[in-house]
Write an enzyme that holds these catalytic residues in place. Structure first.
Site, PDB file in Angstrom:
ATOM      1  N   CYS A 270      -2.968   6.539  -2.617  1.00  0.00           N
ATOM      2  CA  CYS A 270      -3.650   5.673  -1.660  1.00  0.00           C
ATOM      3  C   CYS A 270      -5.130   6.017  -1.663  1.00  0.00           C
ATOM      4  O   CYS A 270      -5.532   7.077  -1.174  1.00  0.00           O
ATOM      5  CB  CYS A 270      -3.070   5.814  -0.257  1.00  0.00           C
ATOM      6  N   HIS A 297      -1.808   2.308  -3.871  1.00  0.00           N
ATOM      7  CA  HIS A 297      -2.434   1.511  -2.827  1.00  0.00           C
ATOM      8  C   HIS A 297      -3.931   1.536  -3.127  1.00  0.00           C
ATOM      9  O   HIS A 297      -4.567   2.585  -2.994  1.00  0.00           O
ATOM     10  CB  HIS A 297      -2.218   2.120  -1.443  1.00  0.00           C
ATOM     11  N   ASP A 342      -4.398  -2.913  -0.590  1.00  0.00           N
ATOM     12  CA  ASP A 342      -3.991  -2.320   0.687  1.00  0.00           C
ATOM     13  C   ASP A 342      -4.754  -2.994   1.816  1.00  0.00           C
ATOM     14  O   ASP A 342      -5.146  -4.142   1.693  1.00  0.00           O
ATOM     15  CB  ASP A 342      -4.212  -0.811   0.627  1.00  0.00           C
ATOM     16  N   HIS A 343      -4.981  -2.291   2.881  1.00  0.00           N
ATOM     17  CA  HIS A 343      -5.545  -2.885   4.094  1.00  0.00           C
ATOM     18  C   HIS A 343      -6.694  -3.833   3.784  1.00  0.00           C
ATOM     19  O   HIS A 343      -7.585  -3.524   3.001  1.00  0.00           O
ATOM     20  CB  HIS A 343      -6.059  -1.793   5.033  1.00  0.00           C
TER      21      HIS A 343
END
Length: 381
Positions: A270, A297, A342-343
């Site tokens: 991530c 991620h 990801d976000h």
């Protein structure tokens, strides 16, 4: 390239299967629970170029419960009916007794193994999980307004230090748009004082030992079904409220993959979580971990000062991370696992689970796919 839907629609239409604890939590507002699930549909995900599957979960299952095989089959069938595949699970959450190392952990490890067996029987072979005490990911703001009018998740250690841990869930929930937050089970948060007491004697060394014990117990099952366990780094990558955090650096990630020697024991790379610490060189970590990266991620963050960062658009220039160099490192090690944007920011008026809307993450997919195509055409692996 995978897009993570978090909550598939199966459990909007089958909300009556929620646990008694969750029914009690939602109370008289039970009929509105569907509004707290994912706004992104499988049909929308299918229309994003380059997307072939989703990473999802059975969101109403409590840590320590055995996942019913029928539920797994239903989840898989709905995803496949939409022309996608279940590429992995995020997460099969780990019970606190396993993390703390209490006398009843064997029961919960056995339950976890049964769930892994059932996932393996359905051909689901990647499980993302974390080993963070008490809290999952932590932010001080879920909707910080940027100059362009979009909103992002943000972290400021000075603000976190002013928050009573007992009030953190309500603080985050106030800007959640009414959605359930991944990894923040309200039932567990209701026991926050008890949890802090339970973890009081757990330091980094003991947490590592309990993680090793857990992995050694489940690896035979993982190897039987070729299930790749991909631990998620701690977010942010430093201690919060005095609780230990161990998945924070290259050194500790290497310790994880060497202390239990199995091809199924690996990590979720991530970039946002690891990148929260400016001392972490993400491309270097990728090259050091190589085949131990089972899931990626890929997202961007903007460093503002030590202990303070905002999440950003995936575009390198929008944040502090070099997305090209990150994707290049993944390409050069021959990475062929699951990659997801990801976000994302909240843009164009979208109201969704913070960080998990459709629009900005769809833009992220296109951007990352563009980088990957350029690497395929110009870089020798």
């Amino acid at each position: 390239m995978l897009f993570d839907s978090k909550l598939i629609r199966e459990y909007i239409s089958k909300i009556y299967k929620l646990s008694d604890e969750k029914r009690k939590y939602y109370g008289n507002d039970f009929k509105m629970v569907w509004k707290k699930t994912d706004t992104v549909t499988l049909e929308q995900i299918r229309q994003i170029p380059g997307v072939t599957g989703v990473v999802t979960t059975l969101y109403d299952m409590m840590p320590g419960e055995v996942w019913p095989l029928e539920r797994i089959k239903e989840m898989k069938a709905e995803v496949e009916a939409a022309g996608l595949r279940v590429a992995g699970i995020e997460s099969v959450n780990i019970h606190d007794s396993i993390k703390i190392g209490t006398s009843d952990r064997e029961k919960y490890i056995a339950n976890y193994i049964t769930t892994l067996e059932r996932l393996g029987q359905e051909g689901i072979d990647v499980v993302c999980y974390n080993f963070m005490p008490v809290f999952d990911w932590t932010r001080s703001d879920l909707a910080k307004v940027r100059t362009d009018g979009s909103t992002v998740l943000s972290y400021d250690q000075e603000l976190i230090d002013k928050i009573n841990p007992e009030n953190l869930l309500s603080s985050m929930d106030s800007k959640s748009n009414g959605f359930m937050l991944p990894g923040w089970e309200p039932e567990r948060m209701a026991r926050i004082k008890e949890l802090f007491e339970m973890y009081k004697d757990v330091d980094n060394e003991k947490l590592f030992a309990n993680l090793k014990y857990f992995l050694e117990a489940i690896m035979p099952t993982c190897e039987k079904y070729n299930i790749k366990m991909a631990i998620h780094p701690d977010d942010p990558a430093w201690p919060v409220f005095g609780l230990p955090r161990i998945m924070t650096s290259k050194e500790n990630l290497l310790k994880l993959v060497t202390m239990v020697d199995s091809p199924c024991n690996g990590i979720t790379l991530c970039t946002g979580s690891l990148g929260s610490n400016v001392n972490n060189d993400i491309p270097d970590i990728i090259r050091a971990l190589k085949e131990k990266i089972h899931f990626a991620h890929v997202r961007n963050i903007k460093h503002l000062r030590p202990g303070k960062f905002d999440e950003a658009a995936h575009l390198s220039s929008d944040g502090s991370l070099d997305m090209y160099e990150i994707m290049k490192a993944l390409y050069e090690i021959g990475f062929d696992g699951i990659t997801r944007p990801d976000h994302g920011r909240a843009i164009w008026g979208e109201v969704a689970m913070p960080g998990y809307g459709l629009y900005d993450r769809a833009l992220g997919v296109a951007y990352l796919n563009g980088i990957w195509e350029s690497l395929q055409k110009t870089v020798k692996s």
